[in-house]
Design an enzyme around this catalytic site. Structure first.
Site, PDB file in Angstrom:
ATOM      1  N   SER A  22       2.178 -93.734-157.972  1.00 35.20           N
ATOM      2  CA  SER A  22       2.567 -92.634-157.073  1.00 35.20           C
ATOM      3  C   SER A  22       2.530 -91.295-157.796  1.00 35.20           C
ATOM      4  CB  SER A  22       3.983 -92.870-156.538  1.00 35.20           C
ATOM      5  OG  SER A  22       4.026 -94.006-155.728  1.00 35.20           O
ATOM      6  N   GLY A  94      -4.003 -96.174-149.506  1.00 33.95           N
ATOM      7  CA  GLY A  94      -3.245 -95.552-148.428  1.00 33.95           C
ATOM      8  C   GLY A  94      -2.597 -94.264-148.908  1.00 33.95           C
ATOM      9  N   ARG A 122      -6.002 -99.712-141.661  1.00 35.24           N
ATOM     10  CA  ARG A 122      -4.587 -99.314-141.726  1.00 35.24           C
ATOM     11  C   ARG A 122      -4.318 -98.097-140.845  1.00 35.24           C
ATOM     12  NH1 ARG A 122      -2.737 -99.394-147.858  1.00 35.24           N
ATOM     13  NH2 ARG A 122      -0.709 -99.130-146.854  1.00 35.24           N
ATOM     14  N   SER A 167       8.741 -93.850-144.689  1.00 36.65           N
ATOM     15  CA  SER A 167       7.469 -93.807-145.416  1.00 36.65           C
ATOM     16  C   SER A 167       7.352 -92.555-146.274  1.00 36.65           C
ATOM     17  CB  SER A 167       6.299 -93.846-144.436  1.00 36.65           C
ATOM     18  OG  SER A 167       5.105 -93.480-145.106  1.00 36.65           O
ATOM     19  N   GLN A 169       4.722 -91.816-147.879  1.00 40.09           N
ATOM     20  CA  GLN A 169       3.384 -91.244-147.653  1.00 40.09           C
ATOM     21  C   GLN A 169       3.424 -90.250-146.498  1.00 40.09           C
ATOM     22  OE1 GLN A 169       0.812 -94.638-147.151  1.00 40.09           O
ATOM     23  NE2 GLN A 169       0.973 -95.244-149.295  1.00 40.09           N
ATOM     24  N   ASP A 319       7.118-102.153-152.212  1.00 38.20           N
ATOM     25  CA  ASP A 319       5.919-102.768-152.808  1.00 38.20           C
ATOM     26  C   ASP A 319       6.234-104.053-153.573  1.00 38.20           C
ATOM     27  OD1 ASP A 319       4.312-100.767-151.816  1.00 38.20           O
ATOM     28  OD2 ASP A 319       4.448 -99.542-153.622  1.00 38.20           O
ATOM     29  N   ARG A 394      -1.323-106.788-155.046  1.00 38.61           N
ATOM     30  CA  ARG A 394       0.023-107.276-155.365  1.00 38.61           C
ATOM     31  C   ARG A 394       0.186-108.764-155.039  1.00 38.61           C
ATOM     32  NH1 ARG A 394       2.327-102.550-157.131  1.00 38.61           N
ATOM     33  NH2 ARG A 394       1.804-100.724-155.888  1.00 38.61           N
TER      34      ARG A 394
HETATM   35  C1  S3P Z   1       3.733 -94.704-151.761  1.00 33.09           C
HETATM   36  C2  S3P Z   1       4.510 -94.988-150.672  1.00 33.09           C
HETATM   37  C3  S3P Z   1       4.692 -96.340-150.120  1.00 33.09           C
HETATM   38  C4  S3P Z   1       4.178 -97.420-151.056  1.00 33.09           C
HETATM   39  C5  S3P Z   1       2.862 -97.058-151.684  1.00 33.09           C
HETATM   40  C6  S3P Z   1       2.994 -95.767-152.479  1.00 33.09           C
HETATM   41  C7  S3P Z   1       3.631 -93.312-152.241  1.00 33.09           C
HETATM   42  O1  S3P Z   1       3.995 -96.441-148.902  1.00 33.09           O
HETATM   43  O2  S3P Z   1       4.035 -98.651-150.363  1.00 33.09           O
HETATM   44  O3  S3P Z   1       2.418 -98.088-152.557  1.00 33.09           O
HETATM   45  O4  S3P Z   1       3.132 -93.088-153.368  1.00 33.09           O
HETATM   46  O5  S3P Z   1       4.071 -92.415-151.516  1.00 33.09           O
HETATM   47  P1  S3P Z   1       4.677 -96.062-147.484  1.00 33.09           P
HETATM   48  O6  S3P Z   1       4.969 -94.616-147.507  1.00 33.09           O
HETATM   49  O7  S3P Z   1       3.655 -96.418-146.456  1.00 33.09           O
HETATM   50  O8  S3P Z   1       5.897 -96.926-147.419  1.00 33.09           O
END
Ligand code: S3P
Length: 441
Positions: A22, A94, A122, A167, A169, A319, A394
């Protein structure tokens, strides 16, 4: 390429945690937007992160590798992003794609976002809907998925938004768009998710206000702020380290130290859940990096007991459910996971992939709408199964960890996706004593 993990009696050693995925994405993105040259060290050189670097370069930043994990990024600063003359390819990521949709939104450019088969399935509506409220237009594939073309604009409107899912993200996408919007953008999340964007934006000189309202977390950012280049040391990834930790906990002779890990309450749910199940987790403060606390953590063999995983831990271990399932299979008694329906839209449908991973290895497990229920094998996971990874890194790593302490070897159909998040995984596991071999059992 198939791989097989053969049972071993010892998992021991000391390793440095790989750079956090991240934070690595965010360091490249913010460095690419800032004025001046940022030096990044400890960057995770996994495929997902490398794709984000290529995308920033296609949008006008200078992105250069100067050594192992060492990158120099000269940002676009006030001249802004340029229209890319290639598709922006995010591979499996993602995080890269959703954060960059927010970044591109604030510039008057058009870009085509593409990814691999998993990413193209997705949901992107969760970020496209708020971005549309801010004024962007887009043309997406059916079901608001990639490939999609986004048209950003320089007069984005600030919004106040409550994401329907927990989320990071989505939160980060809106904050990055908000950085270039007119007015103050506010995201109110009902439960706090990982806060690296907020911390790193501050590190690059932006003002980001945060406030708590009970369990809710409110983040505000004023548009029109400029970022300034920084030196960033990427902290170690607690999500990757969880595989090493679990391997030590389920081993009869387990003793592992992972150095330089990030300690952040929005990311440590797995360690808290493992402690609830009876694991001994040691932590020693060793400084800070990228606005995060750093710790060395130690793990050893444990008599694990099943537990009901508290729902409020879910966002901070989102995760880690595949590897938690391995602890649950090894433990005595029943483990219940619920409130984790987000797992259905990760790199694979992780609820069904986890259930299959355990079932083909002789573990009694029940799939539920929003989680799973595992009957622990009390230290005697039968093993002997071939796990379908569904191109999910994973799932692949969790199955290989399970094989280290099962009665018979555990195989996976494909190990290639491990490189998206933890390219040194095989080497690290072998250094600790795991017996991993390419090919079937
Ligand atoms: C992440 C947010 C998470 C996580 C991903 C990394 C990030 O996803 O599952 O591996 O770096 O912001 P979500 O925001 O969809 O939960």
């Amino acid at each position: 390429m198939m791989w097989t993990s053969h049972p071993v009696t010892k998992i021991t050693g000391t390793l440095r945690a790989p750079g956090d995925k991240s934070c690595s994405h965010r360091a490249l993105i913010l460095g690419g937007l800032a004025a001046g040259t940022s030096e990044i060290s400890g960057l995770l050189e996994g495929e997902d992160v490398l794709n984000t670097g290529r995308v920033m370069a296609a949008l006008g930043a200078e992105v250069e590798r100067v050594g192992e994990g060492a990158w120099r990024v000269t940002g676009v600063g006030s001249s802004g992003l340029k229209t890319p003359n290639v598709d922006l390819d995010f591979g499996n990521s993602g995080t890269g794609s959703r954060l960059m949709l927010g970044v591109v939104a604030g510039y008057p450019i058009e870009a085509r976002f593409v990814g691999d088969a998993s990413l193209s399935g997705r949901p992107m509506g969760r970020v496209l809907d708020p971005l549309e409220q801010m004024g962007v237009t887009y043309e997406a594939s059916e079901g608001k998925t990639l490939p999609l073309v986004l048209s950003g604009r320089s007069d984005l409107r600030a919004i106040q938004y409550e994401p329907p899912h927990a989320s990071a993200q989505v939160k980060s996408c809106i904050l990055l768009a908000g950085l270039n919007a007119e007015g103050e953008t506010v995201v109110r999340e009902s439960r706090i998710t990982r806060d690296h964007s907020e911390r790193m934006l501050r590190g690059f000189g932006a003002e980001v206000a945060t406030a708590r309202d009970g369990a809710a977390n409110i983040v505000s950012i004023r548009g029109g702020q400029n970022l300034t280049a920084q030196e960033t040391l990427v902290p170690g990834d607690p999500s990757s380290a969880a595989f090493l930790a679990a391997a030590a906990m389920i081993s009869t002779g387990g003793g592992v130290v992972v150095e330089g890990m990030m300690s952040n309450e929005t990311r440590d749910g797995f360690y808290r859940a493992a402690s609830l199940m009876g694991a001994h987790v040691g932590a020693e403060d060793v400084g800070d990096a990228a606005g995060e606390r750093l710790i060395d953590m130690s793990f050893e063999s444990a008599d694990l007991r099943g537990a009901e995983i508290p729902v409020d831990l879910v966002p901070s271990m989102i995760d880690e459910f595949p590897i938690l399932a391995v602890l649950a299979a090894h433990a005595s008694g029943v483990t219940v996971v619920k409130g984790a329906e987000e797992l259905r839209v990760k790199e694979s449908d992780r609820i069904s992939a986890v259930v299959n991973m355990l079932r083909v290895n002789g573990v009694d497990v029940e799939e539920t709408k929003d989680g799973f229920i595992v009957q622990g094998c009390d230290g005697a996971i039968p093993g002997g199964g071939l796990v379908e990874t569904h191109h999910d890194h994973r799932i692949a790593m969790s199955a290989l960890v399970m094989g280290t302490a099962s009665q018979k070897p555990v195989s996976i159909d494909d190990a290639s996706m491990i490189a998206t998040s933890y390219p040194d995984f095989m080497d690290h596991m072998q250094a600790l004593g795991a017996d991993l071999r390419s090919g079937p059992a």
